[in-house]
Design a protein around this motif. Structure first.
Motif, PDB file in Angstrom:
ATOM      1  N   ASP A 141       0.858  -1.186   0.000  1.00  0.00           N
ATOM      2  CA  ASP A 141       0.000   0.000   0.000  1.00  0.00           C
ATOM      3  C   ASP A 141       0.893   1.234   0.000  1.00  0.00           C
ATOM      4  OD1 ASP A 141       0.940   0.250   2.598  1.00  0.00           O
ATOM      5  OD2 ASP A 141      -0.924  -0.408   3.552  1.00  0.00           O
ATOM      6  N   GLU A 142       0.301   2.388   0.263  1.00  0.00           N
ATOM      7  CA  GLU A 142       1.082   3.620   0.195  1.00  0.00           C
ATOM      8  C   GLU A 142       2.086   3.732   1.347  1.00  0.00           C
ATOM      9  OE1 GLU A 142      -2.654   4.243   2.525  1.00  0.00           O
ATOM     10  OE2 GLU A 142      -2.142   3.413   0.536  1.00  0.00           O
ATOM     11  N   LYS A 143       1.892   2.928   2.405  1.00  0.00           N
ATOM     12  CA  LYS A 143       2.779   3.002   3.564  1.00  0.00           C
ATOM     13  C   LYS A 143       4.004   2.097   3.416  1.00  0.00           C
ATOM     14  CE  LYS A 143      -1.052   4.018   6.714  1.00  0.00           C
ATOM     15  NZ  LYS A 143      -1.824   3.537   7.882  1.00  0.00           N
ATOM     16  N   GLN A 144       3.816   0.918   2.850  1.00  0.00           N
ATOM     17  CA  GLN A 144       4.932  -0.012   2.680  1.00  0.00           C
ATOM     18  C   GLN A 144       4.689  -0.893   1.463  1.00  0.00           C
ATOM     19  OE1 GLN A 144       4.956  -3.928   4.173  1.00  0.00           O
ATOM     20  NE2 GLN A 144       4.093  -3.306   6.124  1.00  0.00           N
ATOM     21  N   ARG A 145       5.735  -1.580   1.044  1.00  0.00           N
ATOM     22  CA  ARG A 145       5.651  -2.361  -0.182  1.00  0.00           C
ATOM     23  C   ARG A 145       5.203  -3.791   0.042  1.00  0.00           C
ATOM     24  NH1 ARG A 145       8.644   0.201  -4.757  1.00  0.00           N
ATOM     25  NH2 ARG A 145       9.198   2.265  -4.015  1.00  0.00           N
ATOM     26  N   GLU A 237      12.690  -2.318   5.852  1.00  0.00           N
ATOM     27  CA  GLU A 237      12.431  -2.580   7.262  1.00  0.00           C
ATOM     28  C   GLU A 237      10.921  -2.682   7.508  1.00  0.00           C
ATOM     29  OE1 GLU A 237      14.569  -3.276   9.689  1.00  0.00           O
ATOM     30  OE2 GLU A 237      16.157  -3.187   8.188  1.00  0.00           O
ATOM     31  N   GLY A 238      10.554  -3.577   8.410  1.00  0.00           N
ATOM     32  CA  GLY A 238       9.142  -3.745   8.755  1.00  0.00           C
ATOM     33  C   GLY A 238       8.404  -4.729   7.874  1.00  0.00           C
ATOM     34  N   ARG A 239       9.046  -5.190   6.833  1.00  0.00           N
ATOM     35  CA  ARG A 239       8.405  -6.149   5.930  1.00  0.00           C
ATOM     36  C   ARG A 239       8.872  -7.569   6.259  1.00  0.00           C
ATOM     37  NH1 ARG A 239      10.021  -4.323   0.150  1.00  0.00           N
ATOM     38  NH2 ARG A 239       8.527  -5.920  -0.454  1.00  0.00           N
ATOM     39  N   GLY A 606       9.008  -3.208  -6.746  1.00  0.00           N
ATOM     40  CA  GLY A 606       8.793  -2.004  -7.524  1.00  0.00           C
ATOM     41  C   GLY A 606      10.079  -1.276  -7.845  1.00  0.00           C
ATOM     42  N   LEU A 607      11.208  -2.000  -7.788  1.00  0.00           N
ATOM     43  CA  LEU A 607      12.525  -1.418  -8.049  1.00  0.00           C
ATOM     44  C   LEU A 607      13.275  -2.345  -8.993  1.00  0.00           C
ATOM     45  CD1 LEU A 607      14.593   0.864  -7.093  1.00  0.00           C
ATOM     46  CD2 LEU A 607      15.527  -0.926  -5.606  1.00  0.00           C
TER      47      LEU A 607
END
Length: 874
Positions: A141-145, A237-239, A606-607
């Motif tokens: 989402d817009e917060k994380q991938r 981070e966080g994923r 997305g990279l």
């Protein structure tokens, strides 16, 4: 006189091993340790255990702690967090997923008995999936991938069932499970058998259909996320990376091969859930042992955090009443084959056979009905216990985590399949079985609906549907979902990094040397350079890449904690947190998994990244072909470089190192473009085209390019030859075509022998034209495409490119390669009519000798080519 026994010692004596030579002394030690833990906490207790272990080692006692723990849950009841959802609704939703998944398979096989499919695997894993979907699996989402989730392949129907309730798939789609060709005619999309991104490019993210590939891929994806973060390319981070795999799948070597890497790299962004339903396709995973105990030892020994999720909440009361430890002892003596039988039998059998083993167990079951005993859940079917395990795994730091979840294969299928030896292949259920399943999960279906295996979807405004949507909205939306939007990356001009190859002016070098020089130049480009991921399997020095060690560094999550032996050298070994090279050690399976993680970064993160994995060509498609096939399914973009390629170019190494077949296998992968360039200029054009296709145009292709370690004079690339190089062949040399009596085709290392043969023939008065074939597979594909258009009735199907290239010549055509003859034979059907075609290749096993001797032996040296031409001209 002995001191009186305390109450604590008395309790300890109750659970004492029968062979204890001094139970009173043992009770004293046990009471002392319990008092220590109670008074000073678990940290002090762990310290004391470590100290005792240290003393034991010092005294050379020959003891080390067991790596397995009792057959109970790791997370105690009192340590469970409160369940953060509506348990009743989640159980109803899980039941609906089970039903619709079952209905998909049953309906497909009622209509077409040959379609197959699996019911039992998802029946065992449904609650594991649903807990993740409702509480843990974050979408992009817009917060994380977003998190990365690898789904157990045989459970794919369950993922489709959830997508149906979410409105992502229609009922007509579900009706066309495993009917991908038939579906469009009915206004539906066919649903692939297993997770296949190539076939469902907006849905599945990771292919897991080949056992073992999902596990190793998940590890290297988790590590690649750290790589991106440490190189400041993307904050990951966080994923999390979640993988739901099977206990039988753990026997695959790929599943186990990178466990220590995950622990060594402290990949606490990685969580595996191993669905331990104790069964594989033919029978028990470990009939005479306990797979959960075995896996616990394996993962703990590799350095993972292990969470055992064995028993459901219904067992909590039994364990609480079991003051003598009878349950733990009984489980310790129950092998998986017997546990499977318990799953297949009813409550009466389990009362008599399990609880009837002794008086202690019998007392525990007193007051329970046979139905209550039958409904006792294993941990992997209890949403509260699963949530507790997932929450602990998500919060754990410093280690990857594996959750060993005990389930029943075919859970809820009753006499039709629960725990049966044949349950994996169960695809059809009769009316009685369907009604029994309906009743078991209290589904809102009439007898007629159940008997017809009708799909069921609650009303859009029902509590279940609102809950479903709310939970996924809080986690970023639906998943799995594959996205491909990413910014294109500009390609530098070819002259900026490969001018030395295009205008080589006869300088001697190997194509491997030329490639390494190109790669170094590319990495200096400000735009593309940071996106390049060089990957080696401990062979960088072999390929002359040592200069890159100091230039860009080898990636290490901890940097370099030592002074390397060669620190004063210009080629010194340099590890760094922001290092760019991925040096994977002696593991082709690990290196290709690492390559896949980088090659799919455009869709996963997305990279867009561009991996170059260089390796001995014989250790590629032949060794890790299944992983390459899965990478193709995942629409990878990158370069595979098969170095020291060919059966005769790598002289002294011998049979298992000499590659004569990689191009044959590469030709079978639809989105792989395989090239065998002989000269540095050809290779430069190919690499340049690949960069343009994959990074600028963002096409879903990958390139396999073979490289040689033989030094020879490199000519300038003929002007205007670029397009022909990419299409597969160009005219390298020869007289006026009218005077040529024979055409010679050569590729890779053998082109130099073909050129010598042309010179020898000219000395005999036989003029020969020479074509450099850069890609036999591209020529063959072009020919097949023309053939297909002709068969379809196309008025202008076109002429195969190879036929057009040879159209102006005459006489026989001789083709020579360093590969098996099947490679040049692939274009036979597309040559101009009337041209005799003779192929030379390196069929058979390799040998150790000089290049000259090997080429004579296989009949691909200049003299052999001359002899073939003379023979064809008779």
């Amino acid at each position: 006189m002995n001191a009186p026994i305390s109450s604590g010692q008395l309790r300890a004596l109750i659970d004492m091993p029968l062979n204890d030579p001094d139970p009173v002394e043992t009770a004293e030690w046990r009471e002392a340790f319990a008092s220590l833990a109670e008074a000073h906490g678990p940290e002090r207790a762990r310290w004391m255990l470590d100290e005792l272990a240290r003393i034991a080692r010092t005294q050379r006692i020959g003891w080390q702690p067991e790596l397995s723990t009792p057959y109970v849950n790791t997370i105690a009841v009192e340590a469970q967090p409160a369940f953060p959802g509506d348990l009743a609704i989640e159980e109803r939703l899980a039941s609906l997923m089970r039903w619709n998944a079952l209905a998909m398979v049953v309906r497909a096989n009622q209509a077409y008995g040959e379609l197959g499919g699996h019911i039992a695997s998802y029946a065992s894993a449904a609650d594991l999936f649903e807990t993740g979907f409702n509480h843990f699996f974050h979408a992009r989402d817009e917060k994380q991938r977003g998190d990365l989730v690898f789904f157990q392949p045989h459970s794919a129907p369950g993922v489709y069932a959830r997508a149906f309730l979410e409105g992502r798939l229609s009922e007509e789609d579900l009706r066309h499970y495993r009917q991908e060709l038939t579906a469009p005619a009915h206004g539906a999309r066919g649903l692939s058998s297993y997770p296949h991104p190539y076939l469902m490019p907006d849905f599945w993210q990771f292919p897991t259909g080949s056992m073992g590939i999902g596990p190793i891929s998940s590890i290297y994806h988790a590590r690649f996320m750290r790589y991106l973060t440490h190189r400041n390319l993307l904050d990951c981070e966080g994923r999390k990376v979640w993988g739901v795999f099977g206990d039988g799948e753990m026997d695959e070597p790929e599943s186990m091969s990178a466990l220590t890497l995950a622990a060594r790299e402290k990949l606490d962004n990685l969580v595996w859930v191993v669905n331990c339903n104790l069964q594989r396709l033919d029978g028990p995973v470990r009939g005479n042992g306990r797979i959960i105990d075995e896996l616990e030892k394996l993962f703990a020994g590799a350095g993972w955090n292990v969470i055992k999720l064995v028993w459901g909440s219904d067992w909590d009361g039994l364990f609480a009443r079991d003051s003598g430890g009878a349950l733990a002892r009984a489980f310790a003596n129950t092998v998986d084959g017997q546990m499977q039988t318990f799953a297949a039998k009813d409550g009466r059998y389990n009362r008599d056979t399990f609880f009837g083993q002794n008086e202690e167990l019998a007392r525990l079951a007193e007051g329970m009905t046979d139905e209550q005993i039958d409904r006792l859940k294993r941990g992997g079917h209890d949403l509260v216990k699963i949530h507790a395990a997932y929450a602990a795994a998500a919060a754990h730091r410093g280690q990857p985590t594996v959750i060993l979840a005990h389930t029943k294969k075919g859970y809820g299928m009753g006499s039709a399949g629960q725990g049966k030896m044949t349950t994996h292949s169960q695809k059809k259920l009769d009316e009685h079985d369907l009604l029994e399943f309906r009743n078991r999960f209290d589904l809102p279906l009439t007898d007629e609906q159940a008997a017809q295996a009708a799909f069921y979807k609650p009303a859009e405004d029902s509590p279940e549907m609102r809950y479903l949507r709310e939970k996924r909205a809080a986690l970023g939306g639906s998943m799995p979902k594959r996205e491909t939007a990413c910014e294109p990356v500009a390609k530098p001009e070819i002259a900026a990094y490969a001018q030395f190859a295009i205008a080589a002016a006869g300088k001697e070098m190997s194509t491997t040397m030329a490639f390494v020089r190109m790669l170094g130049n590319l990495m200096k480009d400000q735009t593309l350079g940071p996106r390049i991921v060089p990957i080696v399997a401990d062979e960088a020095r072999t390929f002359g890449m040592a200069n890159l060690f100091k230039q860009v560094g080898i990636y290490s999550s901890v940097g370099q904690r030592y002074a390397p032996e060669d620190i004063g050298s210009v080629l010194s070994y340099r590890e760094a947190t922001d290092g760019q090279i991925l040096e994977e050690g002696i593991s082709e399976a690990g290196a290709i998994a690492s390559w896949t993680a980088a090659a799919t970064s455009y869709s996963v993160h997305g990279l867009a990244m561009l991996p170059f994995y260089i390796y001995y060509s014989m250790f590629g498609f032949q060794r890790v072909g299944d992983q390459i096939w899965a990478a193709a399914d995942q629409r990878s973009r990158g370069f595979l470089l098969g170095a020291t390629s060919g059966r005769t170019t790598l002289g002294g190494e011998g049979l298992q190192h000499q590659d004569g077949s990689s191009h044959l296998i590469a030709a079978t992968v639809p989105n792989c473009k395989a090239y065998d360039p002989a000269f540095a200029g050809e290779m430069a054009v190919i690499v340049d085209a690949g960069i343009r296709e994959m990074m600028a145009l963002q096409k879903d292709v990958f390139y396999y390019v073979t490289l040689m370690n033989e030094n020879y004079a490199q000519p300038d690339l003929p002007a205007g030859a670029e397009a022909d190089v990419l299409r597969g062949c160009y005219r390298f040399a020869g007289p006026e075509r009218a005077s040529a009596k024979v055409t010679l085709l050569g590729s890779g290392a053998i082109l130099t022998e073909v050129i010598k043969a042309a010179q020898l023939l000219a000395a005999e008065g036989i003029e020969a034209e020479v074509f450099s074939v850069t890609s036999w597979s591209e020529l063959a594909r072009d020919g097949r495409a023309c053939e297909a258009r002709a068969l379809a009735g196309d008025a202008a199907p076109g002429t195969p490119f190879i036929a057009r290239q040879l159209a102006g010549g005459r006489g026989p055509v001789i083709a020579a390669t360093d590969y098996v003859r099947a490679v040049p034979e692939s274009v036979r059907a597309f040559l101009p009519e009337g041209r005799h075609y003779l192929t030379l290749g390196t069929d058979g096993f390799g040998r150790s000798d000089t290049r000259a001797a090997l080429r004579r032996f296989f009949g691909v040296d200049a003299a052999s080519i001359v002899g073939a031409a003379r023979h064809a001209l008779r």
